[in-house]
Scaffold this motif. Structure first.
Motif, mmCIF file in Angstrom:
data_model
loop_
_atom_site.group_PDB
_atom_site.id
_atom_site.type_symbol
_atom_site.label_atom_id
_atom_site.label_comp_id
_atom_site.label_asym_id
_atom_site.label_seq_id
_atom_site.Cartn_x
_atom_site.Cartn_y
_atom_site.Cartn_z
ATOM 1 N N PHE A 133 1.938 1.886 11.210
ATOM 2 C CA PHE A 133 2.690 2.860 12.009
ATOM 3 C C PHE A 133 3.344 4.072 11.231
ATOM 4 N N ARG B 165 2.297 -3.994 9.458
ATOM 5 C CA ARG B 165 2.220 -5.239 9.863
ATOM 6 C C ARG B 165 0.777 -6.081 9.529
ATOM 7 N N ARG C 116 4.300 -11.275 12.754
ATOM 8 C CA ARG C 116 5.162 -10.544 14.073
ATOM 9 C C ARG C 116 6.296 -9.797 13.412
ATOM 10 N N GLU C 117 6.395 -9.577 12.096
ATOM 11 C CA GLU C 117 7.322 -8.723 11.503
ATOM 12 C C GLU C 117 6.750 -7.439 10.933
ATOM 13 N N GLN C 118 7.376 -6.428 10.809
ATOM 14 C CA GLN C 118 6.934 -5.368 10.532
ATOM 15 C C GLN C 118 7.885 -4.679 9.466
ATOM 16 N N PHE C 119 7.204 -4.290 8.358
ATOM 17 C CA PHE C 119 7.821 -3.655 7.216
ATOM 18 C C PHE C 119 7.756 -2.310 7.004
ATOM 19 N N PHE C 120 8.811 -1.821 6.554
ATOM 20 C CA PHE C 120 8.770 -0.368 6.303
ATOM 21 C C PHE C 120 8.770 0.283 4.970
ATOM 22 N N GLY C 121 8.019 1.248 4.756
ATOM 23 C CA GLY C 121 8.264 2.119 3.652
ATOM 24 C C GLY C 121 9.553 2.742 3.233
#
Lengths: 112, 115
Positions: free
Chosen positions: B34, B97, B102-107
């Motif tokens: 995303f 992801r 189910r988790e979403q990790f950010f840069g």
């Protein structure tokens, strides 16, 4: 579309105090995620919640997935200066693409 | 948690030039990535969603010809801001992801300043 209301928008507290913030949704979510963002950085995942009623802790942080599946709260106990930052809730429902909807954020300021 | 990197961390460019931002998932395969945009003191706004090997899905109001997204592999997605203008100056953050995640990790984000 889905909407998330996060409150309060900002908090200025004394070191050692407990903090509580919450998010409410106009629709049902299947997942609630809480993130913290420091200035100039990307959000860091703090706690993930997947079941209604679930209560999860991560150190001094505790978050709950509301029974109605339309709300969640995050508590921080005994705040310290490094807790300063912006906290975002994010929820995911049954939307196409399984996208997250973000709250507006809670800016936390801690006075030593 | 999983690690997502972004490069560059900040870029300054002249109006009219194009800028490419890379997003990599370092320790997992990201089937979905995303791209978000964040203005000062505001929340994250989703720009587009990309699945590996297919065209990105853009949010309403986001010009796909201006913000080119490529998700050619399970660990790399790129966002190219074409013909950048000062109003494109913002903080761009990618997120990843895994297929079963189910988790979403950010840069860590990329600060773009267009002069």
């Amino acid at each position: 579309g889905q909407q998330l209301n996060q409150s309060p928008q900002s908090m200025f507290i004394q070191e050692g105090e407990d903090v509580s913030m919450n998010c409410t949704s106009s629709s049902i979510f299947n997942t609630w995620l809480w993130y913290k963002q420091d200035p100039g950085e990307g959000p860091v995942l703090l706690i993930a919640l997947y079941k209604a009623g679930e209560l999860t802790s991560n150190g001094r942080l505790t978050a709950q997935f509301g029974i109605t599946r339309k709300d969640s709260f995050l508590n921080i106990s005994a705040s310290i200066p490094s807790d300063v930052g912006i906290y975002f809730c994010a929820g995911r429902g049954n939307n196409a693409g399984n996208m997250l909807t973000f709250g507006g954020g809670t800016r936390l300021m801690v006075k030593p | 948690g999983a690690v997502v990197s972004q490069h560059p961390s900040r870029v300054i460019c002249k109006s009219g030039t194009s800028v490419k931002i890379e997003c990599r998932s370092l320790d997992f395969q990201a089937t979905t990535m995303f791209w978000y945009r964040q203005f000062p003191k505001q929340s994250l706004m989703l720009m587009a969603t990309s699945n590996e090997g297919s065209k990105a899905t853009y949010e309403q109001g986001v010009e796909k010809d201006k913000f080119l997204i490529n998700h050619a592999s399970l660990t790399l997605s790129t966002l190219t801001v074409t013909s950048a203008h000062p109003e494109d100056s913002s903080f761009y953050i990618c997120s990843a992801r895994a297929f079963s995640g189910r988790e979403q990790f950010f840069g860590p984000g990329t600060r773009l300043t267009v002069l």
